[in-house]
Design an enzyme around this catalytic site. Structure first.
Site, mmCIF file in Angstrom:
data_model
loop_
_atom_site.group_PDB
_atom_site.id
_atom_site.type_symbol
_atom_site.label_atom_id
_atom_site.label_comp_id
_atom_site.label_asym_id
_atom_site.label_seq_id
_atom_site.Cartn_x
_atom_site.Cartn_y
_atom_site.Cartn_z
ATOM 1 N N LYS A 1 -10.011 -26.506 -7.457
ATOM 2 C CA LYS A 1 -10.240 -25.556 -6.369
ATOM 3 C C LYS A 1 -11.709 -25.102 -6.346
ATOM 4 O O LYS A 1 -12.471 -25.429 -7.245
ATOM 5 C CB LYS A 1 -9.288 -24.373 -6.502
HETATM 6 C C1 LIG Z 1 -3.430 -25.765 -5.571
HETATM 7 C C2 LIG Z 1 -2.414 -25.378 -4.578
HETATM 8 C C3 LIG Z 1 -1.274 -24.635 -4.930
HETATM 9 C C4 LIG Z 1 -0.896 -24.337 -6.343
HETATM 10 O O1 LIG Z 1 -1.846 -23.662 -7.097
HETATM 11 P P1 LIG Z 1 -1.797 -23.804 -8.686
HETATM 12 O O2 LIG Z 1 -2.810 -22.815 -9.138
HETATM 13 O O3 LIG Z 1 -2.171 -25.212 -9.030
HETATM 14 O O4 LIG Z 1 -0.428 -23.466 -9.139
HETATM 15 C C5 LIG Z 1 -0.425 -24.231 -3.924
HETATM 16 N N1 LIG Z 1 -0.634 -24.545 -2.637
HETATM 17 C C6 LIG Z 1 -1.708 -25.266 -2.260
HETATM 18 C C7 LIG Z 1 -1.902 -25.550 -0.805
HETATM 19 C C8 LIG Z 1 -2.616 -25.716 -3.218
HETATM 20 O O5 LIG Z 1 -3.668 -26.445 -2.828
#
Ligand SMILES: *Cc1c(COP(=O)(O)O)cnc(C)c1O
Length: 391
Positions: free
Chosen positions: A184
């Site tokens: 992210k």
């Molecule tokens: C990354 C992501 C998640 C989950 O986040 P985590 O921190 O990996 O649990 C949920 N929804 C979307 C759209 C994502 O890109």
């Protein structure tokens, strides 16, 4: 160019961040404590949120926000069919039924027009997903929520720092969930956070994230000032963020705007350099509302005819040339669990299925140089030329 494999994404970790993690490890306090508390207040301030609650992951944030709504098995939550699987799985974990809707082909985002026909008497909430860091057109969705008395849990996992009509995602509306997974735009290793304007939801998430222990300073019981006793008002979870994670976040958040600006520069460069390529349909920004896109991903769709190969073959050919192209995502309604459990089938959501069969994520991260980006572009050109030669 080096022969090293180029991943599609890479976190930016500087020496100050590493030093902070080391200090945390040496401090004697490594789980939830003062660093998480500080990170929470920094998030609150950066996002302009009423409440900001750090958690173990974004997925935990989605699950606890949904659980705070006390959903019943017949209750429905509207989720885009084109998203990461966590958006849908957490609705199941919260004990309700995910109801999928299609997305717009150009923006890859959900819209109010696509949502409204899916609303029934059982609908309790809508989960818009800000795909790739582009804000969904939220006003019409909040208007629907008002009209039908629904809650809105925004999956903002990819949208930290993004704005909608000059307001940061997280600073307005109902509830938002961010992720700090290493791919992210900023990271805490694993990690996430819930922001909300709802005092009661914030209180529920706070309790649920730490065993159901009904006090906010449970970690204090290990210090001189705390008491050893507490009450448990609900069977909660173990979704608290650690200070080791927050140590990363304390140095990532102040650099987030810089990271996002660099991603934007590179994305604009891709848009410019690829604009006349017949092999790609490029992502399109909506023009009817002001927004800041934070380019979590840069995803063209492959024109299969022009490219003379499938998306998966293109990804393989690029991998053979040491370039990692990401893939986000398969259509959620076509995973076997969702077909089997809820009766979805191929053809239900044409835009989602079209996107899922052609989308890819080109390498994009803040430390990527222009010359690496040019190498990616040149290599793609070579792969297309080789396909033409063999045609
Ligand atoms: C990354 C992501 C998640 C989950 O986040 P985590 O921190 O990996 O649990 C949920 N929804 C979307 C759209 C994502 O890109």
């Amino acid at each position: 160019m080096t022969n090293e494999f180029l991943p599609f994404s890479k976190p930016t970790i500087d020496q100050a961040t590493i030093d902070e993690v080391v200090s945390c490890l040496k401090s004697g306090w490594i789980t939830t404590g003062p660093r998480v508390q500080k990170f929470a207040s920094m998030l609150k301030e950066y996002l302009g949120a009423k409440h900001a609650l750090p958690l173990l992951s974004g997925t935990a944030g989605l699950q606890l926000s949904l659980m705070s709504l006390n959903l019943k098995p017949e209750d429905e939550v509207i989720v885009p069919a084109f998203t990461f699987i966590a958006s849908a799985n957490t609705v199941v974990h919260a004990g309700a039924k995910p109801v999928f809707v299609d997305v717009d082909l150009a923006t890859r985002n959900i819209t109010a027009e696509l949502i409204e026909p899916a609303i029934t008497k059982k609908t309790r909430a809508i989960m818009p997903v800000h795909f790739a860091g582009l804000s969904v057109d939220l006003d019409p969705i909040y208007a629907l929520a008002k009209k039908y008395n629904l809650r809105v849990i925004e999956d903002a996992a990819q949208a930290i720092g993004a704005t909608y009509k000059n307001k940061k995602i997280g600073s307005f509306g109902d509830t938002q969930v961010f992720s700090f997974h290493p791919n992210k735009n900023m990271t805490t290793g694993e990690g996430g956070c819930v922001t909300t304007s709802d005092d009661e939801l914030a209180h529920q998430v706070e309790i649920l994230r730490f065993h159901g222990i009904d006090r906010t300073d449970a970690w204090n019981r290990f210090s001189k000032s705390g008491s050893q006793h507490y009450d448990v008002s609900v069977a909660g979870f173990k979704y608290n963020m650690m200070d080791i994670q927050a140590a990363l976040g304390l140095h990532q958040l102040p650099k987030l705007d810089e990271f996002n600006q660099r991603r934007t520069q590179l994305a604009c460069r891709y848009l410019e350099k690829l604009k006349n390529w017949p092999q790609f349909d490029l992502p399109e920004d909506p023009t009817h509302y002001a927004h800041v896109h934070i380019w979590h991903l840069f995803n063209p769709l492959l024109n299969l005819e022009q490219a003379r190969m499938t998306r998966d073959i293109f990804l393989e050919k690029m991998k053979d040339k040491n370039i990692g192209i990401g893939f986000h995502y398969d259509a959620v309604h076509l995973f076997s669990y969702y077909q089997k459990t809820f009766g979805y089938e191929a053809g239900d959501f044409p835009n989602t299925e079209n996107i899922a069969s052609r989308i890819m994520s080109l390498p994009l991260f803040p430390t990527m140089t222009e010359s690496i980006q040019d190498h990616v572009i040149d290599t793609m050109q070579t792969v297309f030329e080789e396909a033409l030669m063999h045609a």
